[in-house]
Structures are given as structure tokens and as C-alpha cells.
Design a protein around this motif. Structure first.
Motif, PDB file in Angstrom:
ATOM      1  N   SER A 153       5.830 -15.782  10.530  1.00  0.00           N
ATOM      2  CA  SER A 153       6.368 -16.810  11.422  1.00  0.00           C
ATOM      3  C   SER A 153       6.759 -18.078  10.683  1.00  0.00           C
ATOM      4  CB  SER A 153       5.368 -17.134  12.537  1.00  0.00           C
ATOM      5  OG  SER A 153       4.281 -17.899  12.048  1.00  0.00           O
ATOM      6  N   SER A 154       6.338 -18.214   9.437  1.00  0.00           N
ATOM      7  CA  SER A 154       6.786 -19.366   8.644  1.00  0.00           C
ATOM      8  C   SER A 154       8.239 -19.220   8.222  1.00  0.00           C
ATOM      9  CB  SER A 154       5.903 -19.543   7.409  1.00  0.00           C
ATOM     10  OG  SER A 154       6.157 -18.533   6.444  1.00  0.00           O
ATOM     11  N   VAL A 155       8.776 -17.998   8.344  1.00  0.00           N
ATOM     12  CA  VAL A 155      10.144 -17.713   7.920  1.00  0.00           C
ATOM     13  C   VAL A 155      11.055 -17.397   9.104  1.00  0.00           C
ATOM     14  CG1 VAL A 155      11.601 -16.212   6.495  1.00  0.00           C
ATOM     15  CG2 VAL A 155       9.304 -16.858   5.704  1.00  0.00           C
ATOM     16  N   VAL A 156      10.582 -16.512  10.001  1.00  0.00           N
ATOM     17  CA  VAL A 156      11.418 -16.081  11.125  1.00  0.00           C
ATOM     18  C   VAL A 156      10.670 -16.268  12.437  1.00  0.00           C
ATOM     19  CG1 VAL A 156      12.689 -14.392   9.755  1.00  0.00           C
ATOM     20  CG2 VAL A 156      10.619 -13.690  10.922  1.00  0.00           C
ATOM     21  N   PRO A 157      11.374 -16.570  13.517  1.00  0.00           N
ATOM     22  CA  PRO A 157      10.723 -16.601  14.825  1.00  0.00           C
ATOM     23  C   PRO A 157      10.289 -15.199  15.232  1.00  0.00           C
ATOM     24  CG  PRO A 157      12.830 -17.773  14.875  1.00  0.00           C
ATOM     25  CD  PRO A 157      12.791 -17.005  13.597  1.00  0.00           C
ATOM     26  N   LEU A 158       9.125 -15.109  15.840  1.00  0.00           N
ATOM     27  CA  LEU A 158       8.614 -13.857  16.386  1.00  0.00           C
ATOM     28  C   LEU A 158       8.707 -13.922  17.902  1.00  0.00           C
ATOM     29  CD1 LEU A 158       5.405 -13.496  14.163  1.00  0.00           C
ATOM     30  CD2 LEU A 158       7.741 -12.694  13.686  1.00  0.00           C
ATOM     31  N   PHE A 159       8.978 -12.760  18.519  1.00  0.00           N
ATOM     32  CA  PHE A 159       9.223 -12.710  19.953  1.00  0.00           C
ATOM     33  C   PHE A 159       8.240 -11.770  20.637  1.00  0.00           C
ATOM     34  CE2 PHE A 159      13.369 -13.288  17.817  1.00  0.00           C
ATOM     35  CZ  PHE A 159      13.636 -14.593  18.237  1.00  0.00           C
ATOM     36  N   PRO A 160       7.986 -11.970  21.935  1.00  0.00           N
ATOM     37  CA  PRO A 160       7.091 -11.052  22.648  1.00  0.00           C
ATOM     38  C   PRO A 160       7.543  -9.597  22.505  1.00  0.00           C
ATOM     39  CG  PRO A 160       7.563 -12.971  24.001  1.00  0.00           C
ATOM     40  CD  PRO A 160       8.468 -13.060  22.801  1.00  0.00           C
ATOM     41  N   GLY A 161       6.612  -8.753  22.117  1.00  0.00           N
ATOM     42  CA  GLY A 161       6.918  -7.341  21.925  1.00  0.00           C
ATOM     43  C   GLY A 161       7.282  -6.960  20.515  1.00  0.00           C
ATOM     44  N   ASP A 162       7.446  -7.914  19.613  1.00  0.00           N
ATOM     45  CA  ASP A 162       7.676  -7.559  18.211  1.00  0.00           C
ATOM     46  C   ASP A 162       6.472  -6.777  17.689  1.00  0.00           C
ATOM     47  OD1 ASP A 162      10.087  -8.864  18.243  1.00  0.00           O
ATOM     48  OD2 ASP A 162       9.477 -10.506  16.916  1.00  0.00           O
ATOM     49  N   LEU A 163       6.752  -5.769  16.862  1.00  0.00           N
ATOM     50  CA  LEU A 163       5.701  -4.942  16.282  1.00  0.00           C
ATOM     51  C   LEU A 163       5.495  -5.303  14.815  1.00  0.00           C
ATOM     52  CD1 LEU A 163       6.608  -1.377  17.652  1.00  0.00           C
ATOM     53  CD2 LEU A 163       5.150  -3.132  18.704  1.00  0.00           C
ATOM     54  N   LEU A 164       4.236  -5.268  14.404  1.00  0.00           N
ATOM     55  CA  LEU A 164       3.881  -5.515  13.011  1.00  0.00           C
ATOM     56  C   LEU A 164       2.987  -4.379  12.523  1.00  0.00           C
ATOM     57  CD1 LEU A 164       3.562  -7.067  10.378  1.00  0.00           C
ATOM     58  CD2 LEU A 164       1.928  -8.594  11.542  1.00  0.00           C
ATOM     59  N   PHE A 165       3.574  -3.439  11.773  1.00  0.00           N
ATOM     60  CA  PHE A 165       2.814  -2.378  11.120  1.00  0.00           C
ATOM     61  C   PHE A 165       2.127  -2.997   9.899  1.00  0.00           C
ATOM     62  CE2 PHE A 165       5.561   0.036  13.777  1.00  0.00           C
ATOM     63  CZ  PHE A 165       5.111   1.350  13.838  1.00  0.00           C
ATOM     64  N   THR A 166       0.805  -2.942   9.871  1.00  0.00           N
ATOM     65  CA  THR A 166       0.045  -3.780   8.939  1.00  0.00           C
ATOM     66  C   THR A 166      -0.292  -3.114   7.613  1.00  0.00           C
ATOM     67  OG1 THR A 166      -2.027  -3.125  10.000  1.00  0.00           O
ATOM     68  CG2 THR A 166      -0.952  -5.128  10.823  1.00  0.00           C
ATOM     69  N   GLY A 167       0.198  -1.898   7.360  1.00  0.00           N
ATOM     70  CA  GLY A 167      -0.077  -1.234   6.090  1.00  0.00           C
ATOM     71  C   GLY A 167      -0.993  -0.035   6.266  1.00  0.00           C
ATOM     72  N   THR A 168      -0.999   0.823   5.255  1.00  0.00           N
ATOM     73  CA  THR A 168      -1.741   2.076   5.352  1.00  0.00           C
ATOM     74  C   THR A 168      -2.817   2.179   4.274  1.00  0.00           C
ATOM     75  OG1 THR A 168      -1.420   4.459   5.699  1.00  0.00           O
ATOM     76  CG2 THR A 168      -0.292   3.507   3.809  1.00  0.00           C
ATOM     77  N   PRO A 169      -3.938   2.848   4.592  1.00  0.00           N
ATOM     78  CA  PRO A 169      -4.963   3.103   3.574  1.00  0.00           C
ATOM     79  C   PRO A 169      -4.504   4.156   2.564  1.00  0.00           C
ATOM     80  CG  PRO A 169      -5.851   3.303   5.809  1.00  0.00           C
ATOM     81  CD  PRO A 169      -4.357   3.278   5.924  1.00  0.00           C
ATOM     82  N   ALA A 170      -5.348   4.392   1.568  1.00  0.00           N
ATOM     83  CA  ALA A 170      -5.088   5.450   0.591  1.00  0.00           C
ATOM     84  C   ALA A 170      -5.097   6.810   1.279  1.00  0.00           C
ATOM     85  CB  ALA A 170      -6.146   5.415  -0.507  1.00  0.00           C
ATOM     86  N   GLY A 171      -4.430   7.782   0.614  1.00  0.00           N
ATOM     87  CA  GLY A 171      -4.457   9.141   1.107  1.00  0.00           C
ATOM     88  C   GLY A 171      -3.120   9.676   1.573  1.00  0.00           C
ATOM     89  N   VAL A 172      -2.027   8.998   1.200  1.00  0.00           N
ATOM     90  CA  VAL A 172      -0.706   9.504   1.592  1.00  0.00           C
ATOM     91  C   VAL A 172      -0.355  10.725   0.742  1.00  0.00           C
ATOM     92  CG1 VAL A 172       0.066   7.252   2.401  1.00  0.00           C
ATOM     93  CG2 VAL A 172       0.482   7.912   0.026  1.00  0.00           C
ATOM     94  N   GLY A 173       0.561  11.545   1.273  1.00  0.00           N
ATOM     95  CA  GLY A 173       0.829  12.830   0.659  1.00  0.00           C
ATOM     96  C   GLY A 173       1.510  12.775  -0.692  1.00  0.00           C
ATOM     97  N   ASN A 174       2.411  11.798  -0.885  1.00  0.00           N
ATOM     98  CA  ASN A 174       3.170  11.803  -2.149  1.00  0.00           C
ATOM     99  C   ASN A 174       2.342  11.350  -3.335  1.00  0.00           C
ATOM    100  OD1 ASN A 174       3.161   9.008  -1.570  1.00  0.00           O
ATOM    101  ND2 ASN A 174       5.160   8.706  -2.527  1.00  0.00           N
ATOM    102  N   ARG A 175       1.100  10.878  -3.083  1.00  0.00           N
ATOM    103  CA  ARG A 175       0.224  10.488  -4.184  1.00  0.00           C
ATOM    104  C   ARG A 175      -0.887  11.508  -4.427  1.00  0.00           C
ATOM    105  NH1 ARG A 175       3.298   7.280  -7.165  1.00  0.00           N
ATOM    106  NH2 ARG A 175       4.489   5.890  -5.799  1.00  0.00           N
ATOM    107  N   MET A 176      -0.843  12.624  -3.707  1.00  0.00           N
ATOM    108  CA  MET A 176      -1.806  13.691  -3.966  1.00  0.00           C
ATOM    109  C   MET A 176      -1.377  14.493  -5.195  1.00  0.00           C
ATOM    110  SD  MET A 176      -2.678  15.109  -0.137  1.00  0.00           S
ATOM    111  CE  MET A 176      -3.632  14.099   0.996  1.00  0.00           C
ATOM    112  N   ASN A 177      -2.299  15.254  -5.746  1.00  0.00           N
ATOM    113  CA  ASN A 177      -2.007  16.082  -6.919  1.00  0.00           C
ATOM    114  C   ASN A 177      -2.386  17.533  -6.613  1.00  0.00           C
ATOM    115  OD1 ASN A 177      -1.342  16.947  -9.464  1.00  0.00           O
ATOM    116  ND2 ASN A 177      -3.243  16.225 -10.425  1.00  0.00           N
ATOM    117  N   PRO A 178      -1.403  18.394  -6.335  1.00  0.00           N
ATOM    118  CA  PRO A 178       0.038  18.120  -6.272  1.00  0.00           C
ATOM    119  C   PRO A 178       0.404  17.386  -4.983  1.00  0.00           C
ATOM    120  CG  PRO A 178      -0.388  20.366  -5.618  1.00  0.00           C
ATOM    121  CD  PRO A 178      -1.706  19.815  -6.054  1.00  0.00           C
TER     122      PRO A 178
END
Length: 282
Positions: A228-253
Motif C-alpha cells: 500500500s506504500s506503492v499502490v492503492p489496495l481495494f476491497p476484494g484484492d487478493l494477496l497470495f503470501t508465499g509458499t513453504p518448501a516442498g514444491v515439485g520442481n525442487r524435488m530430486n527428481p
């Protein structure tokens, strides 16, 4: 308060029953959840006095739609959990790494997603929903700008996402169905501590992601204040806050989503969303 959507109508949910907002308010409040978010203080005040008898609709979890079906803006944060930054080969960032998901990808909590060509990955996330016009809010007052929290999946097609310099994060994360949310929107006062919630992702019943949101480098209030220091936020805006470890492209294989996979995403105190995947579309 727990706000849901059934047949495109906003409902307030208590346990396994719901009250239709428009019917129960005798038309004083709108049926459209986006209009309700623009009148959030009125809804909160009204819902607080709603009698038990108003909750007269049985809730089928599979019938719930996206609690915020048409957001104006959808923000997302990369590398916001230290273990995920480490598995991706990065040091934890000093500033939030912000990108967008295009609003057309937003869907409800129980969906079938047609896989595009490429390498489709999962990212369970806590999603914050803005509840009032917000510009340059301080961090210590940022929770006041949040209508509630919901569960989200930042589904990502990695080939498109990482193509080019700079990479195409927004395109790779915005295919149809790549922004499922739900099952309900839960106000922050429903939680003992809205900054510390268990978050879990399961693929075909196997736990692939698990952490607590207190692990986030930039918690919800800081993210809201910085955005909000950069852009106005409006009612209903969504904020995906990030994901924990364990995503598929970082698995081996590496491991990616395939037809008939089932992805379940849970956040403590909110509930779960569930996605099934179908064969690659032409």
C-alpha cells in the motif's frame, strides 16, 4: 465471521449451516460478495447480531464457490519462507518479491483443472483479502485493512514461468484454474493468532508441504503496508503470501502434476480446497 459463496450468492456460515445475506437482511445488504466487501463494516455489524435461526441453509462444501470471485488486483509473493528460498537456491530476500496473478485464473475451492502443456507445479498459500480502500497504511494498523483470510493455490506452469529474461512469472501462474481459493473467507478475529497458522499441502494423500505461517519472512501486516506504500489496495484484492518448501520442481527428481492427481491445500482454522487435474488440453 465466515463468509462463503453458494450459487453466486453471499452467505454467512456457522458450523455446517449458512444464512443467505440478502434474504436474512431483508434486502438491506447485497447478494454479490464483491459489493459486500465494499460494505464490509456494515456486514460485520449486521452479522454480529444474526440469530441462530437465520442459519437455515445446509452447507455442502463441494457447492461453495470462490469467496472473492472477481478481485480487481491479485498480488503474490515469491520466496517468503526461508526453507523454500533455500530449496530454490536463493538466500532469503531483503525485500518482498512481488508479482501478480491475473484475476481470470481465480476459481473456487473444489475444481477440475485442465493441465496445459509444460511442467505444472503446486504452491499452497495463505491468502489475505483486503476489506477497505487502503493506501499508505502503517504496519501496526495493517490488519485493520484485511477483511479476512482464505486458502489458495498458486498453481504454476514452470516452463512458461521461467521462459525469457526477465522470467514470465505472471503468465506462468495464470492459466485457467491456476488460482483456486476458499473454502470461505475468515475474519482475523476468529484466530487465536492470525500470524501463526498451520499450512499443509497434500498430493494424492501424501504431505508434500507443511509449515506454519509464522515462518514467513514478511508477515501479512508488513506485506499490506509495503504494497500500500506503492499502490492503492481495494476491497476484494487478493494477496497470495508465499509458499513453504516442498514444491515439485525442487524435488530430486522433479515431480509435476499429471492427469488424475488430486491436490489438497489446508490452512488451520479456515479449511481446505481440493483440485483434480485432467489431461493436457489440445
Amino acid at each position: 465471521m465466515r463468509l462463503g459463496v453458494i450459487d453466486e450468492r453471499a452467505v454467512v456460515i456457522r458450523g455446517d449451516r449458512a444464512a443467505d445475506v440478502r434474504w436474512a437482511s431483508k434486502g438491506r445488504l447485497p447478494v454479490d460478495p464483491m459489493l459486500l466487501l465494499a460494505a464490509w463494516p456494515r456486514l460485520r455489524e449486521w452479522a454480529a447480531g444474526l440469530p441462530e435461526g437465520a442459519y437455515d441453509i445446509p452447507v455442502d462444501p463441494t457447492a461453495l464457490g470462490a469467496p472473492v470471485p472477481r478481485p480487481r488486483q491479485v498480488f503474490a509473493i515469491a520466496l517468503n519462507y526461508p526453507p523454500h528460498a533455500a530449496e530454490a537456491g536463493f538466500t532469503p530476500p531483503d525485500e518482498p518479491l512481488v508479482f501478480t496473478k491475473f484475476p481470470a485464473c481465480v476459481t473456487g475451492p473444489h475444481t477440475s483443472v485442465a493441465l496445459p502443456h509444460g511442467k505444472v507445479d503446486w504452491e499452497v498459500e495463505l491468502v489475505a483479502v483486503i476489506g477497505q480502500d487502503t493506501y499508505r497504511v502503517s504496519e501496526d494498523r495493517a490488519w485493520e485493512a484485511v477483511a479476512g483470510l482464505t486458502v489458495g493455490q498458486d498453481i504454476s506452469e514452470r516452463v512458461t514461468q521461467l521462459r525469457g529474461k526477465p522470467a514470465q512469472f505472471s503468465l506462468g501462474k495464470s492459466f485457467p484454474g491456476f488460482g483456486p481459493t476458499g473454502p470461505v473467507l475468515v475474519t482475523p478475529d476468529e484466530f487465536d493468532d492470525p500470524d501463526d497458522l498451520e499450512i499443509t499441502g497434500l498430493l494424492n494423500g501424501e504431505t508434500v508441504q507443511h509449515d506454519r505461517t509464522k515462518s514467513m519472512i514478511f508477515p501479512v501486516p508488513e506485506l499490506v503496508a509495503r504494497l500500500s506504500s506503492v499502490v492503492p489496495l481495494f476491497p476484494g484484492d487478493l494477496l497470495f503470501t508465499g509458499t513453504p518448501a516442498g514444491v515439485g520442481n525442487r524435488m530430486n527428481p522433479p515431480r509435476y502434476l499429471t492427469a488424475d492427481d488430486e491436490l489438497v491445500s489446508r490452512v488451520e482454522g479456515i479449511g481446505e480446497i481440493r483440485q483434480r487435474f485432467t489431461a493436457v488440453h489440445p
